[in-house]
Write a protein that holds these residues in place. Structure first.
Motif, short mmCIF file in Angstrom:
data_model
loop_
_atom_site.label_atom_id
_atom_site.label_comp_id
_atom_site.label_asym_id
_atom_site.label_seq_id
_atom_site.Cartn_x
_atom_site.Cartn_y
_atom_site.Cartn_z
N LYS A 168 0.80 -1.24 0.00
CA LYS A 168 0.00 0.00 0.00
C LYS A 168 0.82 1.28 0.00
O LYS A 168 0.29 2.37 -0.18
CB LYS A 168 -0.91 0.00 1.24
CG LYS A 168 -1.96 -1.10 1.21
CD LYS A 168 -2.82 -1.08 2.45
CE LYS A 168 -3.85 -2.21 2.39
NZ LYS A 168 -4.58 -2.38 3.65
N PHE A 169 2.12 1.17 0.25
CA PHE A 169 2.95 2.37 0.36
C PHE A 169 4.19 2.23 -0.50
O PHE A 169 4.63 1.11 -0.79
CB PHE A 169 3.32 2.62 1.82
CG PHE A 169 2.13 2.81 2.71
CD1 PHE A 169 1.55 4.07 2.86
CD2 PHE A 169 1.54 1.72 3.36
CE1 PHE A 169 0.42 4.24 3.66
CE2 PHE A 169 0.41 1.89 4.16
CZ PHE A 169 -0.15 3.15 4.30
N GLU A 170 4.72 3.38 -0.89
CA GLU A 170 5.95 3.34 -1.70
C GLU A 170 7.10 2.78 -0.86
O GLU A 170 7.36 3.25 0.24
CB GLU A 170 6.31 4.74 -2.20
CG GLU A 170 7.49 4.73 -3.15
CD GLU A 170 7.97 6.14 -3.53
OE1 GLU A 170 8.99 6.21 -4.24
OE2 GLU A 170 7.34 7.13 -3.13
N VAL A 171 7.78 1.79 -1.42
CA VAL A 171 8.93 1.18 -0.74
C VAL A 171 10.20 1.89 -1.21
O VAL A 171 10.42 2.04 -2.41
CB VAL A 171 9.00 -0.33 -1.04
CG1 VAL A 171 10.29 -0.93 -0.47
CG2 VAL A 171 7.78 -1.03 -0.45
N LEU A 212 7.66 6.90 7.22
CA LEU A 212 6.72 7.11 8.32
C LEU A 212 5.68 8.16 7.95
O LEU A 212 4.49 8.01 8.26
CB LEU A 212 7.48 7.54 9.59
CG LEU A 212 6.61 7.92 10.79
CD1 LEU A 212 5.76 6.74 11.25
CD2 LEU A 212 7.46 8.45 11.93
N VAL A 213 6.12 9.20 7.27
CA VAL A 213 5.19 10.30 6.95
C VAL A 213 4.03 9.79 6.08
O VAL A 213 2.88 10.25 6.24
CB VAL A 213 5.91 11.49 6.29
CG1 VAL A 213 6.53 11.12 4.94
CG2 VAL A 213 4.98 12.69 6.14
N ALA A 219 -3.13 7.67 7.97
CA ALA A 219 -3.92 7.60 9.20
C ALA A 219 -4.61 8.93 9.50
O ALA A 219 -5.49 8.99 10.35
CB ALA A 219 -3.02 7.21 10.37
N ALA A 220 -4.20 9.98 8.80
CA ALA A 220 -4.77 11.32 8.97
C ALA A 220 -4.64 11.81 10.42
O ALA A 220 -5.57 11.76 11.22
CB ALA A 220 -6.24 11.35 8.53
N VAL A 221 -3.44 12.31 10.70
CA VAL A 221 -3.13 12.80 12.05
C VAL A 221 -3.98 14.04 12.36
O VAL A 221 -4.12 14.93 11.53
CB VAL A 221 -1.63 13.14 12.14
CG1 VAL A 221 -1.30 13.77 13.49
CG2 VAL A 221 -0.79 11.88 11.91
N MET A 256 7.27 13.95 10.65
CA MET A 256 6.91 14.18 9.25
C MET A 256 8.12 14.23 8.32
O MET A 256 7.99 14.39 7.11
CB MET A 256 6.11 15.49 9.12
CG MET A 256 4.80 15.48 9.89
SD MET A 256 3.67 14.19 9.27
CE MET A 256 2.29 14.36 10.41
N ASP A 257 9.32 14.09 8.87
CA ASP A 257 10.56 14.08 8.08
C ASP A 257 10.53 12.89 7.12
O ASP A 257 10.44 11.74 7.54
CB ASP A 257 11.73 13.97 9.07
CG ASP A 257 13.09 13.84 8.40
OD1 ASP A 257 13.14 13.62 7.17
OD2 ASP A 257 14.09 13.95 9.12
#
Lengths: 452, 102
Positions: A168-171, A212-213, A219-221, A256-257
């Motif tokens: 689901k996320f860019e590796v 992480l970002v 998750a919409a912080v 968010m880095d």
């Protein structure tokens, strides 16, 4: 029975050959004895005799000894097979498997660092990556069943398997520097508590994972989140399931880095068990303790996280320069953020004898969230300096490699010193900025060379 | 408490089996001295003695460490006599001038 003591006595009595290696001789010997004859080893080391069904401890023979070696009673001792090394004692063997040349500072929990000359590779091989454990590593580290939960102040709590992360996320793959906040503590005077790290609690391996970002965006912080709280599957040394060995976090801006990874591979292979397999955070440039190993959960909080080793004086320094040995009020300690500029000489090895007049000195330099702008080298105790050739980082968050041609004027004893300067003009100091807990020693690295 | 009883029992067994010729190695590198057995058993309940022998701390700092172990790390509280023996041993053998073995 304390494992080292009894075993050493056994060794002397039975003349078991003990190989010299970097792990403790007694621990090594324990495994050899068990390999040769497990039930004899049971008897020699713990005084253990099993029941006729080859389980348990006949009339309790050896049970107290094994319990003492482990540091806890064994409730299900009746089921324990004969000739069985408890995992609590077997941990040290795992360090040997897949690690090479590390200096063991502590064997329970395992903490081990790498001598500088073994950190010469541009990208640190897994075998040379230091180990800093706060608790006991988890036993079950199956990547197939592992999940990561993102919860707390988010609109969409997530629970993701490692397969989900990949799908689901860019590796991405990044070379990332991790340094223990206490690297260099051994040189503090007066000494500071804790593992006495010298130079080698630092590494820059290639990590593969997701940002992480990206997870936090998914998750919409929520607006009120100010800090992350990281949780891992390692367990507290006391065995108390209510206690966590370590649970730290970072301010939301740092979280968010884009250089921070949730990593599932290191150097294109599964992560070493002692380095956090199967999933960990990698927060480059900040104390290694932010990079939670065996990661299971990231919680978003509306306060500065107060987990284990976030509070008190852990990973904190005084809010002002203090005199060596000065008592500092707990209220005056602040949380360490980015690590300061630092460098290491990885070749030649300190103590080189009979060196040629012309040699190459080389190593790495890094600067927390900043970039290293220059590295200078001195061979005359800092009187004069010459600029080294410094590479750019291969990506943000990676250390930078440097090299310098060094010409000695004649035979004799020299010291090669290296000093890095970051892009804000901050250089490594000669002296340690002493602090009570022994953090952030970025004083210059020196090596000795005798020219023939 | 159970853990400690086991530890002490084990030490007794050790002495009975192998005689009284204990060396520093038998105690994870702790030098001989009053309180060594207690320090060995109590500290190695959770962590290796390798952590102890790296330290060089003032008496106050050792006191703080013991308090921290009890208050935050789950170490059972010691009776006053044991506490005094442990603190004395640590302060005398791993005082401010002690440096880790290299």
């Amino acid at each position: 029975m304390p494992q080292l003591s009894l075993f050493l006595i056994v060794k002397d009595r039975f003349e078991t050959p003990i190989e010299d290696c970097f792990m403790s001789r007694s621990q090594r010997g324990l495994f050899e004895l068990y390999r040769e004859n497990p039930e004899r080893a049971d008897r020699l080391i713990f005084g253990r005799i099993a029941h006729p069904d080859r389980r348990g401890f006949l009339r309790g023979a050896g049970l107290a000894a094994m319990g003492a070696a482990i540091g806890a009673a064994i409730p299900f001792h009746r089921n324990m097979p004969a000739g069985f090394i408890p995992l609590a004692l077997a941990e040290s063997d795992d360090v040997i498997a897949g690690k090479d040349g590390l200096t063991i500072l502590n064997d329970r929990p395992i903490n081990a660092e790498t001598p500088p000359h073994l950190l010469d590779d541009a990208i640190t091989p897994t075998a040379r990556h230091f180990i800093r454990n706060n608790g006991h590593p988890p036993v079950d580290v199956s990547a197939e069943t592992w999940t990561l939960t993102i919860d707390g102040l988010v609109d969409t709590p997530l629970t993701l398997s490692i397969a989900d992360l990949k799908a689901k996320f860019e590796v991405v793959e990044r070379a990332l520097t991790i340094e223990c906040g206490g690297n260099g503590r051994a040189f503090f005077d007066p000494p500071a508590k804790g593992n006495q790290w010298t130079f080698g609690a630092v590494a820059c391996s290639k990590w593969t994972g997701v940002r992480l970002v990206d997870l936090l965006k998914a998750a919409a912080v929520k607006d009120g989140a100010v800090y992350t709280a990281h949780y891992g599957a390692d367990t507290h040394l006391s065995g108390d399931p209510e206690k966590r060995p370590i649970s730290r976090g970072v301010p939301i801006a740092k979280a968010m880095d884009p250089n921070i990874l949730v990593a599932f591979e290191k150097n294109r292979a599964p992560i070493h068990p002692m380095n956090g397999s199967p999933l960990r955070l990698v927060v480059p440039g900040w104390p290694g303790s932010c990079s939670q190993k065996w990661l299971t959960r990231i919680q978003l909080r509306d306060v500065v996280h107060d987990g284990a080793k976030m509070t008190g004086t852990s990973y904190r320094v005084p809010n002002r320069p203090v005199a060596p040995g000065e008592k500092v009020d707990k209220a005056d300690f602040v949380i360490i953020h980015a690590m300061p500029v630092k460098s290491l000489i990885t070749s030649p090895q300190s103590g080189l004898q009979g060196a040629d007049r012309s040699i190459e000195a080389r190593g790495h330099a890094w600067a927390g969230d900043r970039t290293v702008k220059s590295v200078a080298v001195s061979i005359d105790f800092g009187a004069t300096w010459s600029e080294a050739t410094l590479d750019d980082p291969v990506n943000p968050g990676a250390w930078q490699n440097w090299r310098a041609a060094v010409d000695f004027p004649g035979p004799g004893y020299y010291e090669v010193w290296a000093r890095a300067t970051d892009d804000h003009g901050m250089s490594q100091p000669h002296a340690i900025a002493w602090n009570p807990k022994g953090y952030l020693n970025n004083s210059m690295h020196r090596i000795s060379v005798t020219v023939a | 408490m159970t853990r400690w009883l086991i530890g002490f029992a084990a030490l007794a067994i050790s002495a009975a089996l192998f005689g009284a010729s204990a060396s520093d190695d038998d105690f994870g590198g702790l030098p001989d001295g009053e309180g060594r057995e207690e320090v060995f058993v109590i500290c190695s309940g959770c962590h290796s003695i390798k952590l102890v022998v790296q330290q060089g701390l003032t008496r106050d700092s050792w006191q703080e460490s013991l308090d921290w172990m009890v208050e935050e790390q789950g170490m059972p509280e010691m009776d006053a006599e044991t506490h005094a023996r442990v603190l004395n041993y640590l302060a005398e053998n791993f005082g401010i001038d002690h440096r880790p073995p290299r």
